[in-house]
Every structure is written in structure tokens, then in C-alpha cells.
Design an enzyme around this catalytic site. Structure first.
Site: not given
Ligand code: G3P
Length: 218
Positions: A87
Site C-alpha cells: 500500500k
Molecule cells: O482504509 C482507510 C481507512 O482505514 C480510513 O478510514 O475511518 O480512518 O477514515 P477512516
């Protein structure tokens, strides 16, 4: 549409596999830190554990931001297991590294994507997966889901092979709309997936079926 679990928690991944809906896993440095995983060897061992229990792809994120660092770190991550996908953040050296990884056969997930232009660059570089961050766009009062629709349209017109992995997915509504708007994969916590189970008419209907059955058999 595939379901990836967005977590570094082994327990949550096992629960998703047991439920039968875990097509893969995504992680990021924040999720690793949340599980208390730190230090090079611990990080590598943790990815190894995840890759062993998951049949599908597991995204492991680099923390380097320069080309040489990303390439060196990415190669180490890719060596962990065949289902590890590297990634890489959507930055200039990240795109350069994705192009390089594509040439040498290492699969990549381009992360931190917030615009259609970024999506085009990642596809041109040959990214295996593209991670647009839906919830974080919604947080800024823009519409994350319209970005998914726009990218899906562009990728279809241009026949790009990069798969759209809707990320920062926070609830069941996001999952349904990602499916409707052309995402190939959603990644989210297991709780968001389980949220799709719920409907009061299901509960009411089941209670009535069971009560009628009990009455007829007593
Ligand atoms: O895959 C990316 C994700 O983990 C981000 O999620 O909820 O931290 O915006 P969030």
C-alpha cells in the site's frame, strides 16, 4: 463486490472469516498502532500472521515517502507472503514507486485518494487497487460516493484494470452505495458489514414465525 476488513486486529479478522464474508484485509499505520504493533520485526510478524489466516489479499502500507525508501520497504513487505499487496500513498514518489512495482510484478494499493485526477494517475502507473477515502470526504461536507461513481465511469471508459477499493467506509449505507456506484471492493470494520443485517421487520417476522410454529406444535 468483494468485502475486505479494514483492521489489524487478528480477532476481528478471524470473526470476519468465521462469518464467511472476508475476501481480504486492509491495514494502515494508524490501525497497526491501534493494535499496539510497533518495531520492524513485530510489524513484519504481524503481517505474516494476517497473511496466513486470510485467503485473499492483505494490504500492508509503507511508511517511507521517498522513492528509494518506498521501493526497499515495499519489496520487504511483498516478500512476506504472496497475498501481500504493497500500500503506497498518492504522492509523487508514490506514483513513481507504483510504476516501478508494476514493472517488477509487485502488486500495489494506491491509498489516500481524494480526486479523479489522482485516480487516473494511479491507474496509469498500474496500481492493482485504488483506495478513495469516502468517509473522510464526507467529513468535509463533500460527497465521497460521487467520487466513486466518477472514478468507476472513467475506469470503464478507459478500460483501466485498477480495481476501485472504496475505503474509509464507516457504515452499512456506505457499503450499499459503494456497490451501487461501481466499487469493486469495500473495506471497512466488521461492525459496518454486520450493520447490514439489521431490519426491524426481519426481527418482527421471525418472532411471528417462531410463535406460530410453537403454537402449532404445542
Ligand atoms: O482504509 C482507510 C481507512 O482505514 C480510513 O478510514 O475511518 O480512518 O477514515 P477512516
Amino acid at each position: 463486490m468483494k468485502f475486505f476488513i479494514d483492521t489489524a486486529s487478528i480477532d476481528q479478522i478471524k470473526e470476519g472469516i468465521d462469518f464467511g464474508i472476508c475476501d481480504g484485509v486492509t491495514t494502515n499505520p494508524s490501525l497497526m498502532a491501534k493494535e499496539g504493533i510497533s518495531g520492524h520485526d513485530n510489524v513484519i510478524n504481524h503481517y505474516k500472521k494476517i497473511a496466513e489466516i486470510v485467503d485473499g489479499d492483505v494490504s500492508a502500507e509503507v511508511i517511507s515517502t521517498d522513492f528509494n525508501g518506498i521501493v526497499e520497504e515495499g519489496k520487504r513487505l511483498a516478500d512476506i507472503a504472496p497475498n501481500i499487496v504493497v500500500k503506497v500513498p498518492m504522492i509523487r514518489d508514490g506514483i513513481k514507486a507504483i510504476s516501478h512495482f508494476t514493472k517488477i510484478g509487485i502488486r500495489t494499493n494506491c491509498t489516500l485518494v481524494f480526486s479523479p485526477g489522482q485516480a487516473i494517475l494511479a491507474a496509469k502507473a498500474g496500481a492493482t487497487y485504488l483506495s478513495p477515502f469516502i468517509g473522510r470526504i464526507d467529513d468535509t461536507t463533500w460527497d465521497g460516493m460521487s467520487l466513486i461513481a466518477q472514478i468507476a465511469e472513467i475506469y470503464a471508459i478507459q478500460s483501466y484494470e485498477t480495481e476501485i477499493l472504496a475505503a474509509s467506509v464507516r457504515n452499512a449505507k456506505h457499503i450499499v452505495e459503494a456497490a451501487q456506484n461501481g466499487a469493486d471492493i469495500v473495506t471497512c470494520p466488521l461492525s459496518s458489514i454486520l450493520g447490514m443485517l439489521n431490519h426491524p421487520l426481519t426481527d418482527i417476522g421471525l418472532a411471528k414465525f417462531l410463535a406460530d410454529h410453537k403454537k402449532a406444535n404445542s
